[in-house]
Design a protein around this motif. Structure first.
Motif, PDB file in Angstrom:
ATOM      1  N   ASP A 134      -1.814   7.175 -16.380  1.00 18.95           N
ATOM      2  CA  ASP A 134      -1.076   6.329 -15.433  1.00 18.95           C
ATOM      3  C   ASP A 134      -1.439   6.672 -13.990  1.00 18.95           C
ATOM      4  OD1 ASP A 134       0.161   5.106 -17.546  1.00 18.95           O
ATOM      5  OD2 ASP A 134       2.004   6.312 -17.442  1.00 18.95           O
ATOM      6  N   LEU A 135      -1.654   7.956 -13.747  1.00 19.15           N
ATOM      7  CA  LEU A 135      -2.005   8.389 -12.403  1.00 19.15           C
ATOM      8  C   LEU A 135      -3.376   7.865 -11.992  1.00 19.15           C
ATOM      9  CD1 LEU A 135      -1.207  10.066  -9.942  1.00 19.15           C
ATOM     10  CD2 LEU A 135      -2.234  12.086 -11.052  1.00 19.15           C
ATOM     11  N   GLU A 136      -4.352   7.906 -12.914  1.00 13.19           N
ATOM     12  CA  GLU A 136      -5.689   7.380 -12.621  1.00 13.19           C
ATOM     13  C   GLU A 136      -5.635   5.872 -12.360  1.00 13.19           C
ATOM     14  OE1 GLU A 136      -8.583   8.885 -12.113  1.00 13.19           O
ATOM     15  OE2 GLU A 136      -7.466  10.779 -12.248  1.00 13.19           O
ATOM     16  N   SER A 137      -4.838   5.171 -13.155  1.00 11.43           N
ATOM     17  CA  SER A 137      -4.699   3.724 -12.966  1.00 11.43           C
ATOM     18  C   SER A 137      -4.079   3.415 -11.609  1.00 11.43           C
ATOM     19  CB  SER A 137      -3.846   3.132 -14.091  1.00 11.43           C
ATOM     20  OG  SER A 137      -3.645   1.748 -13.898  1.00 11.43           O
ATOM     21  N   ALA A 138      -3.070   4.195 -11.220  1.00 14.70           N
ATOM     22  CA  ALA A 138      -2.413   3.975  -9.931  1.00 14.70           C
ATOM     23  C   ALA A 138      -3.369   4.236  -8.773  1.00 14.70           C
ATOM     24  CB  ALA A 138      -1.180   4.860  -9.822  1.00 14.70           C
ATOM     25  N   LYS A 139      -4.230   5.254  -8.913  1.00 12.46           N
ATOM     26  CA  LYS A 139      -5.216   5.541  -7.860  1.00 12.46           C
ATOM     27  C   LYS A 139      -6.218   4.395  -7.711  1.00 12.46           C
ATOM     28  CE  LYS A 139      -5.009  10.595  -8.134  1.00 12.46           C
ATOM     29  NZ  LYS A 139      -5.756  11.830  -8.490  1.00 12.46           N
ATOM     30  N   LEU A 140      -6.632   3.786  -8.831  1.00 11.12           N
ATOM     31  CA  LEU A 140      -7.548   2.632  -8.767  1.00 11.12           C
ATOM     32  C   LEU A 140      -6.874   1.453  -8.061  1.00 11.12           C
ATOM     33  CD1 LEU A 140      -9.147   2.771 -12.346  1.00 11.12           C
ATOM     34  CD2 LEU A 140     -10.221   3.384 -10.167  1.00 11.12           C
ATOM     35  N   ASP A 141      -5.593   1.227  -8.387  1.00 10.46           N
ATOM     36  CA  ASP A 141      -4.846   0.155  -7.702  1.00 10.46           C
ATOM     37  C   ASP A 141      -4.788   0.419  -6.203  1.00 10.46           C
ATOM     38  OD1 ASP A 141      -4.415  -1.230 -10.006  1.00 10.46           O
ATOM     39  OD2 ASP A 141      -2.397  -0.431 -10.377  1.00 10.46           O
TER      40      ASP A 141
ATOM     41  N   TYR B 134       0.829  -1.200   0.000  1.00 12.08           N
ATOM     42  CA  TYR B 134       0.000   0.000   0.000  1.00 12.08           C
ATOM     43  C   TYR B 134       0.868   1.257   0.000  1.00 12.08           C
ATOM     44  CZ  TYR B 134      -3.465   3.438   1.548  1.00 12.08           C
ATOM     45  OH  TYR B 134      -4.272   4.551   1.641  1.00 12.08           O
ATOM     46  N   GLU B 135       1.907   1.250   0.836  1.00 15.30           N
ATOM     47  CA  GLU B 135       2.802   2.390   0.896  1.00 15.30           C
ATOM     48  C   GLU B 135       3.549   2.561  -0.430  1.00 15.30           C
ATOM     49  OE1 GLU B 135       2.919   4.638   3.200  1.00 15.30           O
ATOM     50  OE2 GLU B 135       1.381   3.559   4.388  1.00 15.30           O
ATOM     51  N   GLN B 136       3.907   1.420  -1.035  1.00 18.02           N
ATOM     52  CA  GLN B 136       4.584   1.502  -2.323  1.00 18.02           C
ATOM     53  C   GLN B 136       3.688   2.165  -3.371  1.00 18.02           C
ATOM     54  OE1 GLN B 136       5.623  -2.596  -3.053  1.00 18.02           O
ATOM     55  NE2 GLN B 136       7.702  -2.367  -2.224  1.00 18.02           N
ATOM     56  N   LYS B 137       2.418   1.830  -3.369  1.00 16.45           N
ATOM     57  CA  LYS B 137       1.502   2.405  -4.340  1.00 16.45           C
ATOM     58  C   LYS B 137       1.326   3.902  -4.092  1.00 16.45           C
ATOM     59  CE  LYS B 137      -0.992  -1.887  -5.253  1.00 16.45           C
ATOM     60  NZ  LYS B 137      -0.527  -2.031  -6.644  1.00 16.45           N
ATOM     61  N   LYS B 138       1.352   4.305  -2.824  1.00 13.25           N
ATOM     62  CA  LYS B 138       1.248   5.720  -2.513  1.00 13.25           C
ATOM     63  C   LYS B 138       2.469   6.479  -3.042  1.00 13.25           C
ATOM     64  CE  LYS B 138      -0.116   7.027   1.545  1.00 13.25           C
ATOM     65  NZ  LYS B 138      -0.240   7.134   3.021  1.00 13.25           N
ATOM     66  N   LEU B 139       3.649   5.871  -2.857  1.00 11.82           N
ATOM     67  CA  LEU B 139       4.877   6.498  -3.378  1.00 11.82           C
ATOM     68  C   LEU B 139       4.822   6.590  -4.895  1.00 11.82           C
ATOM     69  CD1 LEU B 139       7.554   4.759  -1.096  1.00 11.82           C
ATOM     70  CD2 LEU B 139       6.795   7.152  -1.015  1.00 11.82           C
ATOM     71  N   SER B 140       4.292   5.545  -5.528  1.00 11.92           N
ATOM     72  CA  SER B 140       4.192   5.542  -6.989  1.00 11.92           C
ATOM     73  C   SER B 140       3.276   6.662  -7.466  1.00 11.92           C
ATOM     74  CB  SER B 140       3.674   4.191  -7.469  1.00 11.92           C
ATOM     75  OG  SER B 140       3.489   4.192  -8.861  1.00 11.92           O
ATOM     76  N   ILE B 141       2.211   6.880  -6.742  1.00 12.52           N
ATOM     77  CA  ILE B 141       1.286   7.962  -7.109  1.00 12.52           C
ATOM     78  C   ILE B 141       1.963   9.316  -6.964  1.00 12.52           C
ATOM     79  CG2 ILE B 141      -0.813   9.165  -6.346  1.00 12.52           C
ATOM     80  CD1 ILE B 141      -2.039   6.426  -5.814  1.00 12.52           C
ATOM     81  N   GLY B 142       2.723   9.460  -5.880  1.00 14.29           N
ATOM     82  CA  GLY B 142       3.449  10.725  -5.689  1.00 14.29           C
ATOM     83  C   GLY B 142       4.421  10.990  -6.818  1.00 14.29           C
ATOM     84  N   LYS B 143       5.101   9.935  -7.242  1.00 16.26           N
ATOM     85  CA  LYS B 143       6.057  10.088  -8.350  1.00 16.26           C
ATOM     86  C   LYS B 143       5.355  10.495  -9.635  1.00 16.26           C
ATOM     87  CE  LYS B 143       9.766   7.587 -10.685  1.00 16.26           C
ATOM     88  NZ  LYS B 143      10.504   6.310 -10.778  1.00 16.26           N
TER      89      LYS B 143
END
Length: 388
Positions: free
Chosen positions: A157-164, A125-134
């Motif tokens: 890509d940002l929308e896809s990351a938020k869904l994940d 979960y934290e990794q996905k949050k970092l990915s969204i920040g990037k």
């Protein structure tokens, strides 16, 4: 001398004639008596050879339809106990047949692996949050450079990351909920364990509840099947009695809850089995008695009293042939040696009958004497005699 003999002969002739006449009269009288005796004897023999019958007259009364059936007492409802996960079982504290109370622990489970999984999922979960920040930083950079194509790509890509990230949030919520639920399966009802799908060291089998427990708070039900012709005389809501032999033949009051076609264990019914099922009805009676535990054998008793009938006769009096239903009425005919009796067929209309009596709507009158039983077969027109 000759004159004397002649006189004696003349005197004897009338005497001989008189004796002859008396002899003829005696023979005729004896013959008449013999004929009467033979007639009486033959009539007596015939009389005793006739079928002896017992008769009755139709009388007003009430028909009463009794509905009976044997069956078994069952719990009204069974609770399925389960967990949202299939953790490995640590310990099992009950077995099938044990009685449990609400809040009692059925089994415990090993949660070490689940806690480790939770930690892993939290890290993801934290990794996905970092990915969204990037990705957000990349979007800012693309917009600053005026690169519209790159901006749209980063936005997707940002929308896809938020869904994940949302999917990961739901997964974490589920894992935390399972762990908060505890490492134990607790019974929610008081009753008897009727099924257990838990063994130490193994995960419960998928697709089946971990345990099934009867819910005593819902009471008990008695299930039986009866002929459909009988079931029509009872209705849902009727008060009935169930005699339970194991409770010293206690007569338990119950309420008829359901009338339905028998449930087939093989699913759908076709052909002969469906026809047999349609002639039967399943009755379910709700019972509430602290002495019941389930599994007791019992017998249902219900009775429906019908409106008054003008003419009732015994069922034994009703006969049937190709012409329909009929009764034999006793008729009397005067003869030279007294009354003679014979049977006469009378077609009747029978709108209803119970286990003992039949209602006669037409065909006879209340004064008719109807033959109920006979010592020998009797048909229309046969002579009969009244049983003594």
């Amino acid at each position: 001398m000759e004159s004397v003999e002649h006189q004696l002969q003349q005197q004897q002739q009338p005497l001989a004639a008189s004796v002859h006449k008396r002899a003829v009269r005696n023979v005729i009288t004896a013959f008449a008596f013999l004929m009467v005796a033979l007639t009486l004897f033959s009539n007596t023999l015939l009389h005793f050879s006739l079928p002896q019958v017992i008769v009755e007259q139709a009388a007003p009364g009430f028909l009463s339809h009794d509905v009976t059936g044997t069956g078994t007492v069952e719990v009204a409802e069974i609770a399925d106990l389960n967990l949202d996960t299939r953790w490995t079982v640590d310990q099992v504290f009950v077995k099938v047949g044990d009685r449990v109370t609400a809040g009692q622990t059925i089994a415990t489970f090993r949660t070490a692996d689940a806690r480790s999984t939770l930690l892993d999922e939290e890290a993801r979960y934290e990794q996905k949050k970092l990915s969204i920040g990037k990705l957000q930083d990349g979007l800012i950079e693309a917009e600053r450079n005026g690169n519209a194509l790159q901006s749209r790509s980063v936005e997707r890509d940002l929308e896809s990351a938020k869904l994940d990230l949302q999917i990961q949030e739901r997964k974490l919520k589920q894992l935390r909920g399972q762990l908060e639920q505890g490492a134990a399966l607790v019974s929610s009802v008081s009753g008897t364990v009727v099924e257990l799908n838990a063994s130490a060291g193994l995960a419960p089998q998928s697709g089946r509840p971990i345990a099934r427990v009867t819910d005593e708070a819902k009471g008990f039900q008695f299930v039986t099947t009866v002929d459909a012709s009988k079931a029509k005389y009872v209705s849902v809501g009727d008060e009935v009695e169930v005699v339970v032999s194991s409770l010293h033949n206690a007569r338990l009051k119950g309420r008829l809850d359901t009338i339905r076609d028998p449930v087939s264990s093989a699913g759908s019914q076709t052909g002969k089995s469906a026809s047999a099922s349609s002639s039967r009805k399943e009755l379910i009676v709700v019972l509430n008695d602290d002495r019941l535990t389930g599994g007791e054998e019992g017998e249902l008793f219900a009775s429906k009293k019908m409106p008054s009938s003008r003419q009732l006769v015994s069922n034994a009096a009703v006969r049937e042939d190709d012409g329909g239903k009929y009764v034999l009425v006793l008729k009397e005919k005067k003869g030279p040696l007294g009354s003679e009796f014979y049977a006469q067929r009378a077609a009747v209309t029978i709108p209803d009958s119970d286990d003992h009596k039949a209602e006669i709507a037409s065909g006879i009158s209340p004064i008719d004497k109807v033959i109920v039983t006979n010592s020998k077969p009797v048909q229309d027109g046969d002579r009969v005699m009244m049983a003594q």
